[in-house]
Design an enzyme around this catalytic site. Structure first.
Site, PDB file in Angstrom:
ATOM      1  N   ASP A  83       0.811  -1.216   0.000  1.00  0.00           N
ATOM      2  CA  ASP A  83       0.000   0.000   0.000  1.00  0.00           C
ATOM      3  C   ASP A  83       0.843   1.264   0.000  1.00  0.00           C
ATOM      4  OD1 ASP A  83       0.982  -0.366   2.591  1.00  0.00           O
ATOM      5  OD2 ASP A  83      -0.957  -0.937   3.416  1.00  0.00           O
ATOM      6  N   ASP A 140      -6.956  -2.845  14.692  1.00  0.00           N
ATOM      7  CA  ASP A 140      -8.367  -3.122  14.357  1.00  0.00           C
ATOM      8  C   ASP A 140      -8.530  -4.359  13.465  1.00  0.00           C
ATOM      9  OD1 ASP A 140      -7.359  -2.249  11.942  1.00  0.00           O
ATOM     10  OD2 ASP A 140      -8.701  -0.531  11.739  1.00  0.00           O
ATOM     11  N   HIS A 178      -6.936  -4.882  10.547  1.00  0.00           N
ATOM     12  CA  HIS A 178      -6.742  -4.687   9.098  1.00  0.00           C
ATOM     13  C   HIS A 178      -5.473  -5.379   8.605  1.00  0.00           C
ATOM     14  CE1 HIS A 178      -4.471  -0.620   9.832  1.00  0.00           C
ATOM     15  NE2 HIS A 178      -3.585  -1.572   9.624  1.00  0.00           N
ATOM     16  N   GLU A 197      -9.409  -1.891   5.838  1.00  0.00           N
ATOM     17  CA  GLU A 197     -10.011  -1.623   7.137  1.00  0.00           C
ATOM     18  C   GLU A 197     -11.241  -2.518   7.352  1.00  0.00           C
ATOM     19  OE1 GLU A 197      -8.259  -0.035   9.059  1.00  0.00           O
ATOM     20  OE2 GLU A 197      -7.879   2.060   8.564  1.00  0.00           O
TER      21      GLU A 197
HETATM   22  P1  PGA Z   1       2.546  -1.415  12.571  1.00  0.00           P
HETATM   23  O1  PGA Z   1       1.313  -1.430  11.564  1.00  0.00           O
HETATM   24  O2  PGA Z   1       3.499  -2.428  12.057  1.00  0.00           O
HETATM   25  O3  PGA Z   1       3.112  -0.018  12.486  1.00  0.00           O
HETATM   26  O4  PGA Z   1       2.008  -1.765  13.919  1.00  0.00           O
HETATM   27  C1  PGA Z   1       0.777  -2.661  11.181  1.00  0.00           C
HETATM   28  C2  PGA Z   1      -0.392  -2.452  10.235  1.00  0.00           C
HETATM   29  O5  PGA Z   1      -1.073  -1.426  10.346  1.00  0.00           O
HETATM   30  O6  PGA Z   1      -0.625  -3.329   9.384  1.00  0.00           O
END
Ligand code: PGA
Length: 267
Positions: A67, A138, A140, A145
């Site tokens: 992404d 959450d 995702h 999301e």
């Molecule tokens: P993070 O993010 O590695 O910064 O915890 C993980 C994600 O949002 O997939």
């Protein structure tokens, strides 16, 4: 699913890196799906070490990132393009022409064509062999999301306020976190031949438990990984703390036959 609980993020990342290295030794043209965020940093450090000290060769490897934030140029310090250069690409012998990240600068009218082209590039590369994933608090994966279609493809998504807050540390001002992103879809991710999800810390425990043991639901996108034939979770004890079948996962790992172990390099 394979749940590999390791003593800490470094050992978990080293185990995932060993599996990736093994895949590249066996197939030098391996196609990797790459993730950003704080989670994969130790994995990239270990892959860089394997390149530097043990000659792991990335010259024929192709990569596709999950992404990118819409509106950020590749030079913006919070862009994922910048993240990948600084934390990985600059330190290994990947051919820049074989690395792919959705563009954050694509104009609104051309977003659908850009996303379709990204999917085509993945298909032309023969599909993703190993997709690395983090997980949002959450649930995702990528930037899919909660409520994302479980069969979605690469497209524009709107971030939740929780994700914007989780990611705000990388921006000078929390309000600067873009609202929109381009992300591989859940259907895109599910087509990878293998999936390595990394999760560390207590903040991820609820999401990890839902992903591995909860019902499959668009409300927790990572739960779709229960439908993947080769999903491996590399996690630390804090991220594992809300799993109910922990003893079984640990027993399975302790009794894993040598021929199935990735930390015994196949060279
Ligand atoms: P993070 O993010 O590695 O910064 O915890 C993980 C994600 O949002 O997939």
């Amino acid at each position: 699913m394979e749940i590999l609980v390791q003593p800490n993020p470094e050992t978990a990342s080293a185990l995932a890196a060993a599996a990736i290295a093994k895949a590249i030794y066996e197939k030098p043209t391996t196609v990797l799906g790459l993730a950003t965020g704080s989670t994969p940093l130790a994995l990239y450090r270990e892959l860089i070490r394997l390149h530097r000290d043990e000659g792991l060769d990335f010259s024929k490897v192709r990569t596709f990132n999950l992404d990118e934030y819409l509106g950020l140029s590749p030079d913006h310090p919070a862009s994922y393009s910048h993240f990948m250069r600084v934390n990985f690409f600059a330190h290994v012998n990947l051919n820049p022409q074989r690395t792919h990240i959705p563009s954050g600068l694509v104009s609104q009218e051309t977003i659908p064509a850009h996303c379709e082209h990204y999917e085509e590039e993945i298909a032309q590369a023969g599909g993703i062999d190993i997709q690395i994933l983090g997980i949002g608090s959450d649930g995702h994966i990528g930037f899919n999301e909660p409520s994302s279609s479980l069969t979605s493809r690469t497209r524009i998504k709107t971030l939740t306020e929780r994700t914007r807050l989780d990611n705000s540390a990388h921006f000078v001002n929390p309000d600067d976190v873009p609202h929109h992103v381009i992300t591989m879809g859940i259907g895109t991710i599910m087509e990878a031949r293998k999936i390595f999800l990394l999760a560390f810390g207590e903040n991820k425990a609820t999401a990890v438990a839902g992903a591995a043991e909860g019902p499959i639901t668009a409300s927790l996108p990572a739960s779709i990984l229960q439908m993947h034939r080769h999903a491996h979770f590399y996690i630390d004890p804090l991220a594992a703390s809300k799993l109910t079948r922990l003893a079984y996962y640990e027993w399975v790992l302790a009794h894993k036959p040598a021929w199935q172990r990735d930390d015994i390099a196949a060279r």
